[in-house]
Design an enzyme around this catalytic site. Structure first.
Site, short mmCIF file in Angstrom:
data_model
loop_
_atom_site.label_atom_id
_atom_site.label_comp_id
_atom_site.label_asym_id
_atom_site.label_seq_id
_atom_site.Cartn_x
_atom_site.Cartn_y
_atom_site.Cartn_z
N CYS A 282 0.81 -1.22 0.00
CA CYS A 282 0.00 0.00 0.00
C CYS A 282 0.84 1.26 0.00
O CYS A 282 0.87 2.01 -0.96
CB CYS A 282 -0.90 0.00 1.23
SG CYS A 282 -1.69 -1.55 1.45
N1 SAJ Z 1 6.64 2.44 8.62
C1 SAJ Z 1 7.71 3.21 9.03
N2 SAJ Z 1 7.50 4.16 9.99
C2 SAJ Z 1 6.26 4.35 10.55
C3 SAJ Z 1 5.19 3.54 10.11
C4 SAJ Z 1 5.40 2.59 9.15
O1 SAJ Z 1 8.84 3.07 8.56
O2 SAJ Z 1 6.14 5.21 11.43
C5 SAJ Z 1 6.85 1.44 7.56
C6 SAJ Z 1 6.51 0.04 7.99
O3 SAJ Z 1 7.63 -0.59 8.57
C7 SAJ Z 1 6.10 -0.61 6.68
C8 SAJ Z 1 5.47 0.53 5.89
O4 SAJ Z 1 5.95 1.74 6.50
O5 SAJ Z 1 7.23 -1.09 6.00
C9 SAJ Z 1 3.95 0.51 5.89
O6 SAJ Z 1 3.55 0.40 7.20
P1 SAJ Z 1 2.01 0.65 7.67
O7 SAJ Z 1 2.05 0.74 9.16
O8 SAJ Z 1 1.40 1.77 6.94
O9 SAJ Z 1 1.30 -0.72 7.36
P2 SAJ Z 1 0.53 -1.38 6.11
O10 SAJ Z 1 1.05 -0.88 4.81
O11 SAJ Z 1 0.50 -2.83 6.36
O12 SAJ Z 1 -0.98 -0.95 6.29
C10 SAJ Z 1 -1.37 0.30 6.00
C11 SAJ Z 1 -2.41 0.57 7.08
N3 SAJ Z 1 -1.66 0.86 8.29
C12 SAJ Z 1 -1.90 1.81 9.19
O13 SAJ Z 1 -2.71 2.66 9.01
C13 SAJ Z 1 -1.13 1.73 10.46
C14 SAJ Z 1 -3.30 1.53 6.52
O14 SAJ Z 1 -2.56 2.66 6.17
C15 SAJ Z 1 -4.05 0.90 5.35
O15 SAJ Z 1 -5.23 0.33 5.83
C16 SAJ Z 1 -3.25 -0.17 4.64
O16 SAJ Z 1 -1.92 0.27 4.69
C17 SAJ Z 1 -3.78 -0.34 3.24
O17 SAJ Z 1 -4.14 -1.48 2.94
O18 SAJ Z 1 -3.87 0.64 2.53
#
Ligand code: SAJ
Length: 458
Positions: A282
């Site tokens: 995503c």
């Molecule tokens: N990450 C960082 N720093 C942060 C947060 C995340 O480096 O502060 C990295 C994570 O390690 C990962 C990536 O970013 O590699 C994405 O992380 P994420 O927490 O956004 O998780 P996803 O992609 O599994 O899920 C996200 C959902 N997560 C959250 O809102 C916490 C949401 O944005 C959506 O429902 C989902 O993408 C989607 O399917 O669109």
């Protein structure tokens, strides 16, 4: 009640009655991390669900009552199957049996980082081939604003029906956060927009019986754009803290200390964490759907492009940090044994798609590093690419002692980081997983080169 230009749509009325009596048969196309949780909620609400997937293996496994999605227990699948509420098939012709169809297929980027909506087109074509009066179609896959109305609607109307009268078309973005123990498909507020008011009315009648909170918006474009704002917001803010990490590295400042201090502000700040880059299906991809669409409208989304560049830089920053840390011990990266700890794209899940760990491994090997990985959730890398087929090595004392450097890329909760620090001669920690463990052999993400020569950490 559902009306079109003041005249009640017969098909809408029929569909509403089926929804109310729970006679409606629901279809879910794409049984992955979005589709299968949706199946589970539809079945829990008492609806009969037909699952559609192109993978015969997935279909067979689900019909045997086994789940391949971490967030959906096999017991829930088996119960729905045994109660006759869930059956999967690869036969898209059976879409005609469904009164409502949710499309939850991947929307990746192509090699040229343009939207690849081929899965959405294929699913829409399957629905069109089997379309009959009275069906509700809802696209859940994240995509650029306009996909539902400009791409799907003409395909569906090609068979002669009229949207809002004969069939109903909506967009409702998935908000699945894999591994999230608190927020799941049912209790996460769900945004939805319809091509016509009747489309929205019919969809709300269904989803209000399944989800805790529905959030109707005025159009499918508004719903599509809402999702892109959510994920672009994350990408840009993660890029911000990643840039702060690189700045802190040059300043000799501990970025984790700075972020934790900033997070004490009770208003106007939201905590994000730097790391080795961003992965998943995503955040690295979705913002580029909006960037692509805006380019077709002669507008350059500069923030999105810049955030993507900064986030893509992080694996290089990590590989350089490992090389600097080895160099400070008068070791060349070339020929050194490096253990990458954690390859999933984020903690406590098993998904490796777009994981920055794969870039880190590739970069270290390009510089001559002898790299293995250990990940308690990922026994073997199955994702496409040069690392496909690589196996996780056991995290034994010998493995840790024999490594010249252990680099923590994904901070799974189940790993004993104190043991890692005690046994490994050198640890590079990109996730602050070793916070509170003060040891001279631990190099943090922003331990600048000068500090690498400090005999013991303050
Ligand atoms: N990450 C960082 N720093 C942060 C947060 C995340 O480096 O502060 C990295 C994570 O390690 C990962 C990536 O970013 O590699 C994405 O992380 P994420 O927490 O956004 O998780 P996803 O992609 O599994 O899920 C996200 C959902 N997560 C959250 O809102 C916490 C949401 O944005 C959506 O429902 C989902 O993408 C989607 O399917 O669109």
């Amino acid at each position: 009640m559902a009306t079109v230009n003041g005249v009640r749509s017969v098909e809408a009325g029929r569909l509403l009655a089926k929804i109310e009596s729970k006679q409606a048969v629901l279809g879910v196309v794409g049984l992955g991390y979005v589709g299968l949780p949706l199946v589970a909620e539809f079945a829990r609400a008492g609806y009969r669900v037909i699952g559609f997937d192109i993978s015969a293996a997935v279909v067979e496994s689900l019909n045997a009552g086994r789940s391949h999605i971490q967030d959906v227990p096999s017991e829930a699948v088996a119960r729905a199957v045994n109660e006759g509420l869930f059956h999967s098939t690869t036969d898209m012709g059976r879409l005609g049996e469904c009164d409502a169809i949710s499309i939850c297929v991947p929307t990746p980027l192509s090699k040229t980082r343009d939207p690849d909506v081929s899965y959405v087109v294929a699913a829409t074509q399957s629905v069109t081939d089997a379309v009959r009066p009275g069906q509700l179609i809802v696209l859940e896959s994240t995509t650029y604003p306009g996909t539902t109305r400009e791409l799907m609607l003409p395909m569906l109307e090609a068979k002669g029906g009229h949207v809002g009268e004969d069939f109903f078309l909506c967009f409702s973005p998935e908000r699945v956060d894999p591994g999230n123990e608190r927020w799941h498909t049912r209790n996460t507020p769900k945004v939805i927009g319809g091509v016509t008011p009747t489309c929205l009315e019919v969809a709300l009648a269904l989803y209000n019986r399944v989800m805790d909170t529905m959030v109707p918006v005025s159009s499918t474009e508004a719903a599509e754009m809402t999702k892109l704002l959510e994920n672009t917001f994350r990408s840009i803010n993660i890029a911000l803290v990643n840039e702060m990490a690189q700045a802190s590295d040059r300043l000799g400042v501990d970025v984790w200390e700075v972020i934790n201090a900033a997070a004490t502000k009770p208003f106007g700040f939201m905590k994000f964490l730097p790391g080795p880059g961003i992965g998943g299906h995503c955040i690295p991809l979705d913002p580029h759907y909006l960037a692509w669409k805006m380019r077709t409208l002669n507008y350059k989304t500069r923030m999105i492009e810049l955030a993507g560049e900064i986030n893509k830089e992080m694996p290089y920053f990590v590989a350089d940090k490992v090389q600097d840390a080895l160099n400070a011990q008068r070791k060349a990266l070339h020929g050194s044994r490096v253990l990458v700890l954690g390859v999933a794209y984020k903690k406590d899940i098993d998904d490796v798609r777009e994981s920055p760990a794969l870039d880190v491994i590739r970069l270290l090997e390009e510089k001559g590093g002898l790299v293995d990985y250990h990940d308690p959730f990922v026994a073997r890398v199955r994702e496409d690419g040069e690392l496909r087929g690589r196996d996780s090595v056991p995290l034994t004392d010998e493995t840790l002692r024999a490594s010249d450097c252990v680099v923590i890329v994904t901070d799974h909760s189940s790993v004993d980081y104190r043991r890692v620090v005690e046994l490994a001669p050198l640890v590079v920690d990109t996730r602050n997983a070793t916070h509170g463990i003060f040891a001279s052999n631990v190099i943090a993400l922003t331990d600048s080169y000068q500090r690498l020569h400090t005999p013991t950490r303050a």
